[in-house]
Design a protein around this motif. Structure first.
Motif, PDB file in Angstrom:
ATOM      1  N   CYS A  72       0.860  -1.184   0.000  1.00  0.00           N
ATOM      2  CA  CYS A  72       0.000   0.000   0.000  1.00  0.00           C
ATOM      3  C   CYS A  72       0.896   1.233   0.000  1.00  0.00           C
ATOM      4  N   ILE A  73       0.821   2.021  -1.059  1.00  0.00           N
ATOM      5  CA  ILE A  73       1.749   3.140  -1.230  1.00  0.00           C
ATOM      6  C   ILE A  73       1.029   4.326  -1.859  1.00  0.00           C
ATOM      7  N   ASP A  74       1.386   5.525  -1.409  1.00  0.00           N
ATOM      8  CA  ASP A  74       0.827   6.759  -1.947  1.00  0.00           C
ATOM      9  C   ASP A  74       1.696   7.195  -3.126  1.00  0.00           C
ATOM     10  N   LEU A  75       1.236   6.907  -4.339  1.00  0.00           N
ATOM     11  CA  LEU A  75       2.047   7.179  -5.530  1.00  0.00           C
ATOM     12  C   LEU A  75       2.319   8.660  -5.747  1.00  0.00           C
ATOM     13  N   LYS A  76       1.528   9.515  -5.107  1.00  0.00           N
ATOM     14  CA  LYS A  76       1.721  10.953  -5.283  1.00  0.00           C
ATOM     15  C   LYS A  76       2.662  11.546  -4.237  1.00  0.00           C
ATOM     16  N   HIS A  77       3.070  10.728  -3.281  1.00  0.00           N
ATOM     17  CA  HIS A  77       4.007  11.226  -2.271  1.00  0.00           C
ATOM     18  C   HIS A  77       5.390  11.371  -2.909  1.00  0.00           C
ATOM     19  N   PRO A  78       6.096  12.447  -2.609  1.00  0.00           N
ATOM     20  CA  PRO A  78       7.413  12.676  -3.228  1.00  0.00           C
ATOM     21  C   PRO A  78       8.391  11.524  -3.042  1.00  0.00           C
ATOM     22  N   GLU A  79       8.295  10.813  -1.931  1.00  0.00           N
ATOM     23  CA  GLU A  79       9.248   9.739  -1.667  1.00  0.00           C
ATOM     24  C   GLU A  79       8.837   8.405  -2.282  1.00  0.00           C
ATOM     25  N   ALA A  80       7.636   8.355  -2.847  1.00  0.00           N
ATOM     26  CA  ALA A  80       7.143   7.081  -3.386  1.00  0.00           C
ATOM     27  C   ALA A  80       7.827   6.718  -4.701  1.00  0.00           C
ATOM     28  N   LYS A  81       8.154   7.710  -5.472  1.00  0.00           N
ATOM     29  CA  LYS A  81       8.655   7.459  -6.827  1.00  0.00           C
ATOM     30  C   LYS A  81       9.922   6.618  -6.827  1.00  0.00           C
ATOM     31  N   ALA A  82      10.852   6.933  -5.931  1.00  0.00           N
ATOM     32  CA  ALA A  82      12.107   6.185  -5.888  1.00  0.00           C
ATOM     33  C   ALA A  82      11.862   4.722  -5.504  1.00  0.00           C
ATOM     34  N   LEU A 361      -5.223  -5.261   2.357  1.00  0.00           N
ATOM     35  CA  LEU A 361      -4.628  -4.034   1.827  1.00  0.00           C
ATOM     36  C   LEU A 361      -3.383  -3.682   2.636  1.00  0.00           C
ATOM     37  N   GLY A 362      -2.235  -3.673   1.975  1.00  0.00           N
ATOM     38  CA  GLY A 362      -0.987  -3.335   2.641  1.00  0.00           C
ATOM     39  C   GLY A 362      -0.385  -4.454   3.472  1.00  0.00           C
ATOM     40  N   GLU A 363      -0.880  -5.666   3.308  1.00  0.00           N
ATOM     41  CA  GLU A 363      -0.407  -6.776   4.132  1.00  0.00           C
ATOM     42  C   GLU A 363       1.096  -7.018   4.006  1.00  0.00           C
ATOM     43  N   HIS A 364       1.648  -6.746   2.834  1.00  0.00           N
ATOM     44  CA  HIS A 364       3.060  -7.050   2.597  1.00  0.00           C
ATOM     45  C   HIS A 364       3.899  -5.790   2.393  1.00  0.00           C
ATOM     46  N   SER A 365       3.382  -4.644   2.827  1.00  0.00           N
ATOM     47  CA  SER A 365       4.114  -3.393   2.612  1.00  0.00           C
ATOM     48  C   SER A 365       5.528  -3.467   3.173  1.00  0.00           C
ATOM     49  N   ARG A 366       5.654  -3.867   4.412  1.00  0.00           N
ATOM     50  CA  ARG A 366       6.976  -3.907   5.038  1.00  0.00           C
ATOM     51  C   ARG A 366       7.839  -5.021   4.429  1.00  0.00           C
ATOM     52  N   LEU A 382       9.114   5.603   6.681  1.00  0.00           N
ATOM     53  CA  LEU A 382       8.233   5.750   5.523  1.00  0.00           C
ATOM     54  C   LEU A 382       6.770   5.531   5.907  1.00  0.00           C
ATOM     55  N   ALA A 383       6.540   4.586   6.822  1.00  0.00           N
ATOM     56  CA  ALA A 383       5.171   4.327   7.280  1.00  0.00           C
ATOM     57  C   ALA A 383       4.652   5.514   8.083  1.00  0.00           C
ATOM     58  N   THR A 384       5.483   6.067   8.939  1.00  0.00           N
ATOM     59  CA  THR A 384       5.090   7.224   9.748  1.00  0.00           C
ATOM     60  C   THR A 384       4.807   8.434   8.864  1.00  0.00           C
ATOM     61  N   ALA A 385       5.572   8.567   7.790  1.00  0.00           N
ATOM     62  CA  ALA A 385       5.395   9.698   6.873  1.00  0.00           C
ATOM     63  C   ALA A 385       4.204   9.522   5.939  1.00  0.00           C
ATOM     64  N   GLY A 386       3.607   8.332   5.945  1.00  0.00           N
ATOM     65  CA  GLY A 386       2.442   8.094   5.094  1.00  0.00           C
ATOM     66  C   GLY A 386       2.769   7.693   3.669  1.00  0.00           C
ATOM     67  N   VAL A 387       4.042   7.385   3.421  1.00  0.00           N
ATOM     68  CA  VAL A 387       4.424   6.939   2.073  1.00  0.00           C
ATOM     69  C   VAL A 387       3.850   5.556   1.811  1.00  0.00           C
ATOM     70  N   VAL A 388       3.952   4.688   2.821  1.00  0.00           N
ATOM     71  CA  VAL A 388       3.369   3.351   2.740  1.00  0.00           C
ATOM     72  C   VAL A 388       2.465   3.146   3.945  1.00  0.00           C
ATOM     73  N   SER A 389       1.582   2.139   3.828  1.00  0.00           N
ATOM     74  CA  SER A 389       0.628   1.867   4.907  1.00  0.00           C
ATOM     75  C   SER A 389       0.670   0.404   5.287  1.00  0.00           C
ATOM     76  N   ASP A 390       0.347   0.140   6.540  1.00  0.00           N
ATOM     77  CA  ASP A 390       0.268  -1.237   7.044  1.00  0.00           C
ATOM     78  C   ASP A 390      -1.094  -1.831   6.738  1.00  0.00           C
ATOM     79  N   PRO A 391      -1.285  -3.144   7.009  1.00  0.00           N
ATOM     80  CA  PRO A 391      -2.518  -3.835   6.629  1.00  0.00           C
ATOM     81  C   PRO A 391      -3.786  -3.166   7.128  1.00  0.00           C
ATOM     82  N   VAL A 392      -4.775  -3.148   6.229  1.00  0.00           N
ATOM     83  CA  VAL A 392      -6.090  -2.608   6.542  1.00  0.00           C
ATOM     84  C   VAL A 392      -7.137  -3.615   6.092  1.00  0.00           C
ATOM     85  N   VAL A 393      -8.112  -3.908   6.931  1.00  0.00           N
ATOM     86  CA  VAL A 393      -9.204  -4.802   6.564  1.00  0.00           C
ATOM     87  C   VAL A 393     -10.334  -3.958   6.018  1.00  0.00           C
ATOM     88  N   LEU A 394     -10.656  -4.150   4.747  1.00  0.00           N
ATOM     89  CA  LEU A 394     -11.707  -3.348   4.115  1.00  0.00           C
ATOM     90  C   LEU A 394     -13.076  -3.909   4.437  1.00  0.00           C
TER      91      LEU A 394
END
Length: 394
Positions: A72-82, A361-366, A382-394
């Protein structure tokens, strides 16, 4: 019925790494096909999910995501692109299903990605293709099948045109064709060492699926007096006494002969003419409608059970997994409480398998970031900054 199809067997695509940008319909289906055959598919999802997760359910219920790893990643975050480029640099395949121009605006267009990974197979899934007057327009399965000339073939006895939802454009003409293109490109890359871009358009794929119908059209045999367009009495479905349906398809003369015999119609005036004499079809269809309506489906299933007359019950999605043939073939499996088809086709030495249930959602982010060589401290930042997210049950 199997409840878990995971096994240590490595499928034919084992070792192939795929980056899939989360989408709806054919793109996820294509990724599922590759995962079923052993590919490692990293699914890039956004927080909150997509319209697909709202429509089909997310998490374990999202069958098209089985076997994939969710980042789970915010593609619009500046740090996501790298981070995304780092994934792409180590990938063999990229799958995206956005409208033309979206990936370019995100900074992940084919030029940028192939510059970093010249061997990359860049799969693009759209309804109308990357070019042409309809390229920027929205659409759905029935629209693509309509423009391809295929939806019109779904008419029954001159009725309204229609086709099974999502199968003709989205899945068959879209996701399946893209998977086929990717398989072809992977083989070519072994020879050339170069990647390429695949422009998969659902409308064009739908037309290819209907090649046989275009064949009949060229012969002047399609519509109204065709053996397979529901005009023929021996290629249709009939309702039974209990409201259930039976499919009747004895096209070949030898099958039709025994079909008539089983129904005790030998010598009957309505069936005394030639099988393909279209002038007799209306009367024959009326008779068969009345005959099948007189008994429940179980009666007809039993009557034709030991024949090659091509008469089979029309099963619901609930009933199909319980059919003896499907049980014997293990054609369905319960994965995380969701009944679903097992991988196809079957390979004798390197068969496909459902590698794992659909991810949260985000189960394997880390896990995915760790595989890129990031430290636990960097991942936490990166998780604290909101670049990636941990698992979420929808």
């Amino acid at each position: 019925m199997p409840t878990n199809t995971q096994n240590p067997t490595r499928g034919p695509l084992a070792g192939i790494k795929v980056v899939e940008f989360a989408g709806i319909g054919p793109g996820p289906f294509c990724g599922m096909l590759l995962a079923d055959m052993g590919a490692e598919v990293t699914l890039l999802e956004r927080a909150g999910g997509t319209f697909a997760s709202q429509l089909f359910g997310g998490g374990r219920k999202a069958v098209a995501n089985r076997g994939k790893k969710s980042l789970c990643i915010d593609l619009k975050h500046p740090e996501a692109k790298a981070l995304v480029f780092k994934l792409i640099e180590g990938a063999d395949v990229l799958i995206e299903g956005f409208r033309p121009g979206v990936m370019e605006r995100l900074g992940f267009g084919p030029d940028e990605c192939l510059a970093r990974n010249p061997r990359l197979i860049y799969g693009r899934m759209t309804g109308w293709g990357q070019t042409g007057p309809l390229a920027p327009r929205a659409g759905h399965d029935a629209n693509y099948a309509a423009i391809a000339g295929v939806l019109d073939t779904g008419r029954r006895h001159g009725g309204a045109p229609w086709a099974p939802p999502t199968l003709v454009g989205d899945m068959g003409g879209g996701g399946l064709m893209l998977a086929w293109g990717i398989a072809c490109a992977l083989i070519e890359t072994q020879r050339s060492g170069k990647g390429q871009v695949i422009d998969a358009a659902m409308c064009e794929g739908a037309a290819v699926l209907a090649h046989g119908l275009f064949n009949l059209e060229a012969l002047g045999e399609w519509k109204g007096q065709c053996a397979i367009d529901s005009s023929a009495p021996f290629y249709d479905v009939y309702q039974c006494a209990d409201g259930e349906w039976i499919s009747v398809c004895p096209l070949e003369p030898q099958f039709y002969k025994t079909f008539v015999e089983r129904l005790n119609l030998v010598g009957d005036p309505d069936f005394s003419g030639k099988q393909y004499d279209t002038t007799t079809w209306p009367a024959m269809k009326d008779r068969l409608t009345a005959i099948f309506k007189a008994q429940p489906r179980a009666h007809w299933t039993a009557l034709f059970d030991d024949t090659d007359d091509c008469v089979w019950p029309v099963l619901s999605m609930t009933d199909a997994p319980a059919h003896p043939h499907n049980i014997a073939r293990e054609a369905f499996a319960d994965v995380a409480g969701v009944l679903q088809p097992t991988p196809a086709p079957r390979l004798s030495r390197t068969p496909g398998t459902i590698q794992s249930p659909p991810p949260l959602l985000g189960e394997h982010s880390r896990e995915r970031l760790a595989a890129l060589g990031l430290s636990s401290e960097e991942i936490e930042r990166l998780a604290t900054a909101g670049v990636v997210s941990d698992p979420v049950v929808l």
